[in-house]
Design a protein around this motif. Structure first.
Motif, PDB file in Angstrom:
ATOM      1  N   LEU A  81     -61.207  30.427 -54.954  1.00 35.79           N
ATOM      2  CA  LEU A  81     -61.908  31.593 -54.765  1.00 35.79           C
ATOM      3  C   LEU A  81     -61.391  32.882 -54.480  1.00 35.79           C
ATOM      4  O   LEU A  81     -60.190  32.775 -54.116  1.00 35.79           O
ATOM      5  CB  LEU A  81     -62.906  31.390 -53.203  1.00 35.79           C
ATOM      6  N   SER A  82     -62.048  33.940 -54.373  1.00 40.56           N
ATOM      7  CA  SER A  82     -61.532  35.195 -54.161  1.00 40.56           C
ATOM      8  C   SER A  82     -61.654  35.608 -52.847  1.00 40.56           C
ATOM      9  O   SER A  82     -62.907  35.527 -52.324  1.00 40.56           O
ATOM     10  CB  SER A  82     -62.107  36.226 -55.279  1.00 40.56           C
ATOM     11  N   LYS A  83     -60.656  36.451 -52.294  1.00 40.52           N
ATOM     12  CA  LYS A  83     -61.066  36.973 -50.930  1.00 40.52           C
ATOM     13  C   LYS A  83     -61.823  38.328 -50.904  1.00 40.52           C
ATOM     14  O   LYS A  83     -62.442  38.830 -49.896  1.00 40.52           O
ATOM     15  CB  LYS A  83     -59.726  37.157 -50.190  1.00 40.52           C
ATOM     16  N   LYS A  84     -61.834  38.730 -52.175  1.00 38.74           N
ATOM     17  CA  LYS A  84     -62.365  40.058 -52.231  1.00 38.74           C
ATOM     18  C   LYS A  84     -63.855  40.219 -52.963  1.00 38.74           C
ATOM     19  O   LYS A  84     -64.622  41.092 -52.503  1.00 38.74           O
ATOM     20  CB  LYS A  84     -61.389  41.153 -53.026  1.00 38.74           C
ATOM     21  N   TYR A  85     -63.953  39.349 -53.814  1.00 38.14           N
ATOM     22  CA  TYR A  85     -65.188  39.310 -54.547  1.00 38.14           C
ATOM     23  C   TYR A  85     -66.001  37.789 -54.552  1.00 38.14           C
ATOM     24  O   TYR A  85     -65.143  36.927 -54.424  1.00 38.14           O
ATOM     25  CB  TYR A  85     -65.252  39.835 -55.913  1.00 38.14           C
ATOM     26  N   SER A  86     -67.316  38.020 -54.747  1.00 38.10           N
ATOM     27  CA  SER A  86     -67.855  36.827 -55.029  1.00 38.10           C
ATOM     28  C   SER A  86     -68.904  36.795 -56.216  1.00 38.10           C
ATOM     29  O   SER A  86     -69.493  37.672 -56.506  1.00 38.10           O
ATOM     30  CB  SER A  86     -68.990  36.562 -53.893  1.00 38.10           C
ATOM     31  N   ALA A  87     -68.645  35.973 -57.188  1.00 40.93           N
ATOM     32  CA  ALA A  87     -69.398  35.759 -58.407  1.00 40.93           C
ATOM     33  C   ALA A  87     -70.722  35.302 -58.301  1.00 40.93           C
ATOM     34  O   ALA A  87     -70.984  34.214 -57.529  1.00 40.93           O
ATOM     35  CB  ALA A  87     -68.530  34.889 -59.514  1.00 40.93           C
TER      36      ALA A  87
ATOM     37  N   ALA B 280     -68.276  41.011 -64.900  1.00 38.94           N
ATOM     38  CA  ALA B 280     -68.358  40.353 -63.818  1.00 38.94           C
ATOM     39  C   ALA B 280     -67.309  41.067 -62.832  1.00 38.94           C
ATOM     40  O   ALA B 280     -66.639  42.132 -63.228  1.00 38.94           O
ATOM     41  CB  ALA B 280     -67.654  38.951 -63.884  1.00 38.94           C
ATOM     42  N   PRO B 281     -67.279  40.610 -61.418  1.00 36.75           N
ATOM     43  CA  PRO B 281     -66.220  41.288 -60.598  1.00 36.75           C
ATOM     44  C   PRO B 281     -64.901  41.282 -61.183  1.00 36.75           C
ATOM     45  O   PRO B 281     -64.562  40.348 -61.961  1.00 36.75           O
ATOM     46  CB  PRO B 281     -66.503  40.714 -59.386  1.00 36.75           C
ATOM     47  N   ARG B 282     -63.991  42.153 -60.956  1.00 40.86           N
ATOM     48  CA  ARG B 282     -62.684  42.114 -61.475  1.00 40.86           C
ATOM     49  C   ARG B 282     -61.882  41.594 -60.478  1.00 40.86           C
ATOM     50  O   ARG B 282     -61.762  41.950 -59.162  1.00 40.86           O
ATOM     51  CB  ARG B 282     -62.046  43.526 -61.820  1.00 40.86           C
ATOM     52  N   PHE B 283     -61.567  40.395 -60.576  1.00 41.83           N
ATOM     53  CA  PHE B 283     -60.863  39.546 -59.770  1.00 41.83           C
ATOM     54  C   PHE B 283     -59.300  39.615 -59.643  1.00 41.83           C
ATOM     55  O   PHE B 283     -58.677  39.237 -58.821  1.00 41.83           O
ATOM     56  CB  PHE B 283     -61.014  37.744 -59.987  1.00 41.83           C
TER      57      PHE B 283
END
Length: 258
Positions: free
Chosen positions: A140-146, A54-57
């Motif tokens: 939520l992450s400001k950089k990535y969306s799961a 998954a994206p690296r949060f």
């Protein structure tokens, strides 16, 4: 004559023992000097993050900032300091568990298990958050969306209560249902949205097809998914997609299509 030989033999043995003792002391001095030097040298900071494809949060900068604020000397980090670091890192968003250790080169090694979102809640009032496999709200992450299933509808408001998914019968069943969808390759790709109605019934929307799939309450979801798989394998396979608009799975022992 024999006494002289005995004396020589004793002296020779004593000499060997002395030589061995000197060698041992030298080795101890070398090991001590090497160990002391390693303890005094400042190793590197090594950060490992597991991301489950998954994206690296969790960013390295977040970890470094958290440690720098503790004003720790990495060369002098002790066991109690390691526990403090782990506690501090576990406070970072999307960190599920942090483990800290020091290797033989005096590097400070940080292994982080990243939280894995299984769904994203979007309420009618505009509030939004991820939930993880344990029912924890992780923001939520400001950089990535799961890429996870969306949970919408008026009933989704209840999911924002931190205790709802863990301490209510509906919440625990619903969490198990969403985990099942997330961990199954087919359902994870096929079911893209769960709409929770005001009466808490669940309506699902698929990635392929325009059907409105009525699950009812999240109880007995295994049988309901089995009926939905039968619908895809039998009805869709014979009649094609989008023949029916509503698929009802909440009735015992039957699939109602219209």
């Amino acid at each position: 004559m024999s006494r002289i030989n005995t004396l020589k033999h004793f002296l020779n043995q004593k000499g060997v023992v002395s030589l061995l003792l000197v060698i041992v002391l030298m080795l101890i001095s070398i090991v001590f000097a090497f160990t002391h030097s390693a303890e005094q040298s400042e190793g590197e900071l090594i950060i490992n993050v597991s991301n489950f494809n998954a994206p690296r949060f969790v960013e390295d900068t977040e970890v470094k900032d958290a440690i720098s604020k503790m004003n720790l000397d990495k060369a002098g980090v002790k066991i109690n300091s390691i526990k403090d670091i782990e506690q501090k890192l576990n406070e970072i968003q999307f960190v599920r568990e942090a483990q800290v250790s020091k290797d033989i080169k005096n590097n400070l090694v940080i292994d982080i298990e990243q939280d894995r979102p299984i769904a994203r809640v979007i309420t009618p009032s505009g509030k939004s958050t991820y939930i993880n496999q344990d029912g924890k709200l992780i923001g939520l992450s400001k950089k990535y969306s799961a890429r996870v299933v969306l949970i919408t509808g008026k009933g989704a408001e209840k999911l924002l209560d931190k205790k709802f998914l863990k301490e209510t019968a509906y919440g625990t069943s619903f969490l198990e249902f969403v985990n099942t969808l997330s961990n199954d390759r087919f359902w994870n790709a096929q079911i893209t949205q769960l709409e929770i109605q005001p009466n808490m019934d669940i309506v699902a929307y698929p990635q392929v097809g325009k059907e409105r799939i009525e699950f009812g309450l999240p109880t007995g979801y295994t049988k309901k998914l089995g009926k939905l798989k039968l619908y895809y394998n039998s009805i869709v396979a014979n009649k094609g997609w989008n023949v029916y608009r509503n698929i009802k799975l909440q009735y015992e022992g039957q699939i109602v299509c219209n």
